[in-house]
Write a protein that holds these residues in place. Sequence first.
Motif, short mmCIF file in Angstrom:
data_model
loop_
_atom_site.label_atom_id
_atom_site.label_comp_id
_atom_site.label_asym_id
_atom_site.label_seq_id
_atom_site.Cartn_x
_atom_site.Cartn_y
_atom_site.Cartn_z
N PRO A 98 -1.59 43.82 -18.44
CA PRO A 98 -0.14 43.99 -18.28
C PRO A 98 0.54 42.83 -17.55
CG PRO A 98 -1.32 45.43 -16.77
CD PRO A 98 -2.35 44.78 -17.67
N GLN A 99 -0.23 41.94 -16.96
CA GLN A 99 0.36 40.82 -16.23
C GLN A 99 0.80 39.68 -17.14
OE1 GLN A 99 -2.87 41.60 -16.27
NE2 GLN A 99 -4.18 39.84 -15.93
N ILE A 100 0.59 39.80 -18.44
CA ILE A 100 1.03 38.76 -19.38
C ILE A 100 2.52 38.98 -19.67
CG2 ILE A 100 0.71 37.72 -21.66
CD1 ILE A 100 -1.68 37.42 -19.66
N PRO A 101 3.36 37.97 -19.43
CA PRO A 101 4.80 38.13 -19.66
C PRO A 101 5.11 38.43 -21.13
CG PRO A 101 4.34 36.10 -18.46
CD PRO A 101 3.02 36.65 -18.92
N TYR A 102 6.12 39.28 -21.36
CA TYR A 102 6.49 39.59 -22.74
C TYR A 102 7.04 38.35 -23.45
CZ TYR A 102 7.43 42.33 -26.80
OH TYR A 102 7.39 42.82 -28.09
N HIS A 103 7.56 37.42 -22.70
CA HIS A 103 8.00 36.14 -23.26
C HIS A 103 6.84 35.48 -24.02
CE1 HIS A 103 9.90 32.13 -23.29
NE2 HIS A 103 8.74 31.68 -22.89
N THR A 104 5.66 35.51 -23.43
CA THR A 104 4.46 34.95 -24.06
C THR A 104 4.12 35.73 -25.32
OG1 THR A 104 3.59 34.16 -21.96
CG2 THR A 104 1.98 34.53 -23.72
N VAL A 105 4.10 37.04 -25.21
CA VAL A 105 3.77 37.91 -26.34
C VAL A 105 4.74 37.67 -27.49
CG1 VAL A 105 3.68 40.33 -27.08
CG2 VAL A 105 2.71 39.67 -24.87
N SER A 106 6.03 37.65 -27.20
CA SER A 106 7.02 37.52 -28.27
C SER A 106 6.97 36.16 -28.95
CB SER A 106 8.42 37.82 -27.75
OG SER A 106 8.82 36.88 -26.79
N HIS A 107 6.74 35.09 -28.20
CA HIS A 107 6.67 33.76 -28.82
C HIS A 107 5.44 33.62 -29.71
CE1 HIS A 107 10.02 32.55 -26.36
NE2 HIS A 107 10.07 31.43 -27.05
N LEU A 108 4.30 34.12 -29.23
CA LEU A 108 3.09 34.03 -30.05
C LEU A 108 3.18 34.93 -31.28
CD1 LEU A 108 0.35 33.82 -27.28
CD2 LEU A 108 1.41 31.96 -28.58
N ALA A 109 3.78 36.10 -31.13
CA ALA A 109 3.97 36.99 -32.28
C ALA A 109 4.90 36.35 -33.31
CB ALA A 109 4.52 38.34 -31.83
N ALA A 110 5.99 35.75 -32.85
CA ALA A 110 6.92 35.09 -33.78
C ALA A 110 6.22 33.97 -34.53
CB ALA A 110 8.13 34.56 -33.02
N ALA A 111 5.37 33.21 -33.84
CA ALA A 111 4.63 32.12 -34.50
C ALA A 111 3.66 32.67 -35.53
CB ALA A 111 3.90 31.28 -33.46
N LEU A 112 2.99 33.78 -35.21
CA LEU A 112 2.05 34.36 -36.18
C LEU A 112 2.78 34.95 -37.38
CD1 LEU A 112 -0.63 35.97 -33.85
CD2 LEU A 112 -0.98 34.11 -35.50
N PHE A 113 3.95 35.54 -37.18
CA PHE A 113 4.74 36.02 -38.32
C PHE A 113 5.13 34.85 -39.21
CE2 PHE A 113 5.81 40.03 -35.96
CZ PHE A 113 5.24 40.88 -36.89
N TYR A 114 5.52 33.74 -38.62
CA TYR A 114 5.87 32.55 -39.39
C TYR A 114 4.65 32.07 -40.18
CZ TYR A 114 7.94 28.08 -40.61
OH TYR A 114 8.44 27.00 -41.32
N TYR A 115 3.50 32.06 -39.51
CA TYR A 115 2.25 31.63 -40.15
C TYR A 115 1.89 32.52 -41.33
CZ TYR A 115 -2.71 30.58 -40.69
OH TYR A 115 -3.94 30.24 -41.20
N LEU A 116 2.15 33.80 -41.23
CA LEU A 116 1.82 34.73 -42.31
C LEU A 116 2.68 34.52 -43.56
CD1 LEU A 116 1.20 38.21 -40.68
CD2 LEU A 116 -0.36 36.94 -42.16
N ASP A 117 3.84 33.94 -43.40
CA ASP A 117 4.76 33.77 -44.54
C ASP A 117 4.32 32.57 -45.39
OD1 ASP A 117 6.84 33.67 -46.32
OD2 ASP A 117 8.37 33.21 -44.83
#
Length: 185
Positions: A98-117
């Motif tokens: 839980p100590q991982i900032p959501y900023h980190t989670v959201s940026h990496l998720a956005a990059a993976l969504f881009y990668y999937l396209d």
Amino acid sequence: GVCSCMPTPTRRPATSKRGAARAALKRTPPSGLRARDFEDYLRTAAARIAPADVTELLAHAQTIETRLTGELGSHKLLAQRGRVALHLLNDHAHGKLPQIPYHTVSHLAAALFYYLDPMDVVPDFIPGVGTADDAIVFDLAWTAAAAGVERFLAAKGLRAGKMATAKPVRGGAASKPKARPRAKR
């Protein structure tokens, strides 16, 4: 497409309230791009990532892992960072760090969504250059998320290269990467 959250070149009509939020993620930067365009896209997409989007992304972990394995020859850093991102997102979704900032989670998720396209700014089917834009987006996300990624790797006792060789994340199931052996005293 693989996932309804993936960014695509055109905006499709939303079919539900949840679909409306995802439709906002579907915009990719226009052609004739500068680095700033990718940064703006990533910042906007990351701001729209919700916990349910991370869960949906992890449902496609096996597809992502398979694609990342194919990147080892042409974009090794993209493959390594993509795997670290999947592990971080998986641990986040399972409440392990839980100590991982959501900023980190959201940026990496956005990059993976881009990668999937597959039909983003540079279509992925173009040999040799198809995932070059994906590597750029991932590099920007990695830079934006650096503090959280470092915190994640430190909590796991790993470096990015070690995490890249950890067992794959499958369908959101938790995997346990091997920790570095401790030095004898």
